[in-house]
Design a protein around this motif. Structure first.
Motif, mmCIF file in Angstrom:
data_model
loop_
_atom_site.group_PDB
_atom_site.id
_atom_site.type_symbol
_atom_site.label_atom_id
_atom_site.label_comp_id
_atom_site.label_asym_id
_atom_site.label_seq_id
_atom_site.Cartn_x
_atom_site.Cartn_y
_atom_site.Cartn_z
ATOM 1 N N GLY A 212 0.808 -1.207 0.000
ATOM 2 C CA GLY A 212 0.000 0.000 0.000
ATOM 3 C C GLY A 212 0.842 1.257 0.000
ATOM 4 O O GLY A 212 0.532 2.228 -0.699
ATOM 5 N N LEU A 213 1.932 1.264 0.765
ATOM 6 C CA LEU A 213 2.818 2.426 0.816
ATOM 7 C C LEU A 213 3.458 2.672 -0.539
ATOM 8 O O LEU A 213 3.506 3.812 -1.029
ATOM 9 C CB LEU A 213 3.890 2.206 1.881
ATOM 10 C CG LEU A 213 4.960 3.295 2.009
ATOM 11 C CD1 LEU A 213 4.324 4.627 2.374
ATOM 12 C CD2 LEU A 213 6.003 2.903 3.058
ATOM 13 N N GLN A 214 3.943 1.610 -1.178
ATOM 14 C CA GLN A 214 4.596 1.765 -2.478
ATOM 15 C C GLN A 214 3.609 2.272 -3.522
ATOM 16 O O GLN A 214 3.900 3.211 -4.281
ATOM 17 C CB GLN A 214 5.193 0.433 -2.914
ATOM 18 C CG GLN A 214 5.871 0.473 -4.284
ATOM 19 C CD GLN A 214 6.455 -0.876 -4.670
ATOM 20 O OE1 GLN A 214 6.385 -1.829 -3.905
ATOM 21 N NE2 GLN A 214 6.998 -0.958 -5.861
ATOM 22 N N HIS A 215 2.418 1.680 -3.556
ATOM 23 C CA HIS A 215 1.429 2.069 -4.564
ATOM 24 C C HIS A 215 0.975 3.513 -4.372
ATOM 25 O O HIS A 215 0.979 4.317 -5.308
ATOM 26 C CB HIS A 215 0.223 1.125 -4.487
ATOM 27 C CG HIS A 215 -0.922 1.536 -5.363
ATOM 28 N ND1 HIS A 215 -1.899 2.412 -4.940
ATOM 29 C CD2 HIS A 215 -1.230 1.209 -6.642
ATOM 30 C CE1 HIS A 215 -2.773 2.602 -5.915
ATOM 31 N NE2 HIS A 215 -2.397 1.888 -6.952
ATOM 32 N N ASP A 216 0.589 3.874 -3.147
ATOM 33 C CA ASP A 216 0.025 5.202 -2.900
ATOM 34 C C ASP A 216 1.067 6.306 -3.082
ATOM 35 O O ASP A 216 0.768 7.365 -3.643
ATOM 36 C CB ASP A 216 -0.572 5.283 -1.487
ATOM 37 C CG ASP A 216 -1.824 4.436 -1.349
ATOM 38 O OD1 ASP A 216 -2.398 4.062 -2.386
ATOM 39 O OD2 ASP A 216 -2.229 4.138 -0.206
ATOM 40 N N PHE A 217 2.298 6.071 -2.610
ATOM 41 C CA PHE A 217 3.315 7.114 -2.694
ATOM 42 C C PHE A 217 3.709 7.377 -4.140
ATOM 43 O O PHE A 217 3.804 8.529 -4.573
ATOM 44 C CB PHE A 217 4.542 6.734 -1.876
ATOM 45 C CG PHE A 217 5.617 7.794 -1.879
ATOM 46 C CD1 PHE A 217 5.478 8.929 -1.101
ATOM 47 C CD2 PHE A 217 6.742 7.659 -2.665
ATOM 48 C CE1 PHE A 217 6.447 9.921 -1.112
ATOM 49 C CE2 PHE A 217 7.721 8.634 -2.678
ATOM 50 C CZ PHE A 217 7.563 9.768 -1.893
ATOM 51 N N LEU A 218 3.936 6.317 -4.920
ATOM 52 C CA LEU A 218 4.328 6.508 -6.313
ATOM 53 C C LEU A 218 3.188 7.111 -7.124
ATOM 54 O O LEU A 218 3.398 7.967 -7.979
ATOM 55 C CB LEU A 218 4.758 5.167 -6.920
ATOM 56 C CG LEU A 218 6.043 4.553 -6.347
ATOM 57 C CD1 LEU A 218 6.325 3.208 -6.999
ATOM 58 C CD2 LEU A 218 7.229 5.491 -6.539
ATOM 59 N N HIS A 219 1.952 6.683 -6.825
ATOM 60 C CA HIS A 219 0.799 7.176 -7.572
ATOM 61 C C HIS A 219 0.559 8.651 -7.289
ATOM 62 O O HIS A 219 0.389 9.473 -8.195
ATOM 63 C CB HIS A 219 -0.428 6.351 -7.202
ATOM 64 C CG HIS A 219 -1.637 6.675 -8.012
ATOM 65 N ND1 HIS A 219 -2.758 7.240 -7.468
ATOM 66 C CD2 HIS A 219 -1.900 6.523 -9.331
ATOM 67 C CE1 HIS A 219 -3.674 7.417 -8.413
ATOM 68 N NE2 HIS A 219 -3.182 6.980 -9.547
#
Length: 336
Positions: A212-219
């Motif tokens: 979730g952290l990787q997806h939300d931050f990059l998005h």
């Protein structure tokens, strides 16, 4: 033997591909590097780069804070916790969620992924949107910064708190009355289908937190960069002499600073110092700058468009801007 051959072949491929990439980068850099440096050295490009860097750099730490909170909510907090804390009636949940925004020391960059995660965990959209608007505007860090920027003027701190909270609650109630679930297609699809990082049906624990952290931050980070570039471009293209025309009219100055708050994209922890420096404008106009900025600006609109959809971002931002300006005018007339 076969494994050794495959390993050697893989290493050779990496070396060849990496070497070619380095040669290409070095060639392009040697040719374009002096040109880029010359362009940046010009006053206009230097000013653009300064504004762009300032907006992006001050927003990224709070964006990271928001995505950490968002990922933690999706991975570790059961849905029943929110149902117990917030009233079941959305109209009653809105002021509770708006007041809860005071406990998160973050800016608007952090509020969008947190609100998205709250919706995906079953929180009523009206309550999540009220939290989205109030969190960057009434948290303790912002209020302390405002008191420092306006020393000996506690009325400005109180006015900012009242006007910002009123705007968040009114927007939540407006969503209860007029909002439609199809205006949030991304959230509705994730709640029904369980897709996306950090959803209730997704992986939990530390793996869900990491995904979730990787997806939300990059998005969200990509849209933050777009918003920062738009704000920097406005700063370069609009001459300051045009802004001076509006300072003579009290109401035009309110509208002008409300528009500037949208395009300048100043972080909520720093906007009070910018507002305090605008000594040619009335206190109500400066209040509007501080109320509108954390709720409607270019990078926030871009973040909302990327998270909730472009149709939602256009409708929600436009109505929020109007409500924030009206709230600032009423509270400014009352307290300032």
């Amino acid at each position: 033997m076969a494994d050794g051959v495959r390993l050697v072949a893989r290493v050779l491929v990496y070396v060849v591909v990496g070497g070619v990439a380095l040669v290409v980068i070095a060639t392009v850099g040697s040719v374009l590097g002096p040109m880029v440096a010359l362009d940046i050295a010009t006053p206009a490009m230097a000013a653009w780069w300064t504004v762009f860097t300032a907006v992006a750099v001050q927003g990224i730490p709070f964006l990271l804070l928001g995505t950490v909170v968002s990922a933690a909510i999706g991975a570790f907090v059961p849905e029943r916790v929110f149902r117990r804390v917030l009233p079941k009636n959305p109209a009653l949940a809105v002021p509770v969620a708006g007041a809860a925004g005071a406990v998160l020391p973050g800016c608007e960059c952090a509020s969008v992924p947190v609100a998205d995660s709250l919706m995906r965990r079953g929180v009523a959209p009206a309550a999540a949107l009220a939290f989205l608007l109030s969190a960057p505007a009434i948290n303790p860090v912002v209020l302390v910064a405002t008191s420092i920027a306006f020393p000996g003027n506690p009325a400005m701190v109180g006015a900012r708190f009242v006007a910002s909270l009123a705007t968040a609650v009114v927007m939540g109630w407006l969503w209860v009355r007029f909002g439609k679930e199809e205006w949030l297609p991304g959230v509705a699809a994730r709640r029904k289908g369980g897709s996306g990082a950090g959803t209730a049906a997704g992986p939990g624990g530390w793996r869900g937190f990491r995904d979730g952290l990787q997806h939300d931050f990059l998005h969200a980070g990509g849209f933050l960069v777009l918003g920062a570039a738009a704000a920097a471009t406005f700063n370069i293209l609009v001459p300051r002499s045009l802004l001076d025309v509006f300072t003579g009219s009290p109401w035009l100055s309110v509208l002008l600073l409300a528009v500037l708050a949208v395009v300048l994209c100043v972080c909520s922890e720093a906007d009070a110092f910018v507002a305090a420096s605008l000594t040619g404008f009335s206190p109500t106009a400066r209040l509007a700058f501080m109320v509108v900025g954390p709720m409607v600006d270019l990078k926030l609109i871009a973040l909302q468009a990327g998270t909730f959809g472009r149709a939602f971002a256009v409708r929600f931002s436009a109505v929020t801007w109007v409500v924030a300006v009206v709230s600032s005018g009423v509270v400014g007339w009352w307290l300032l």
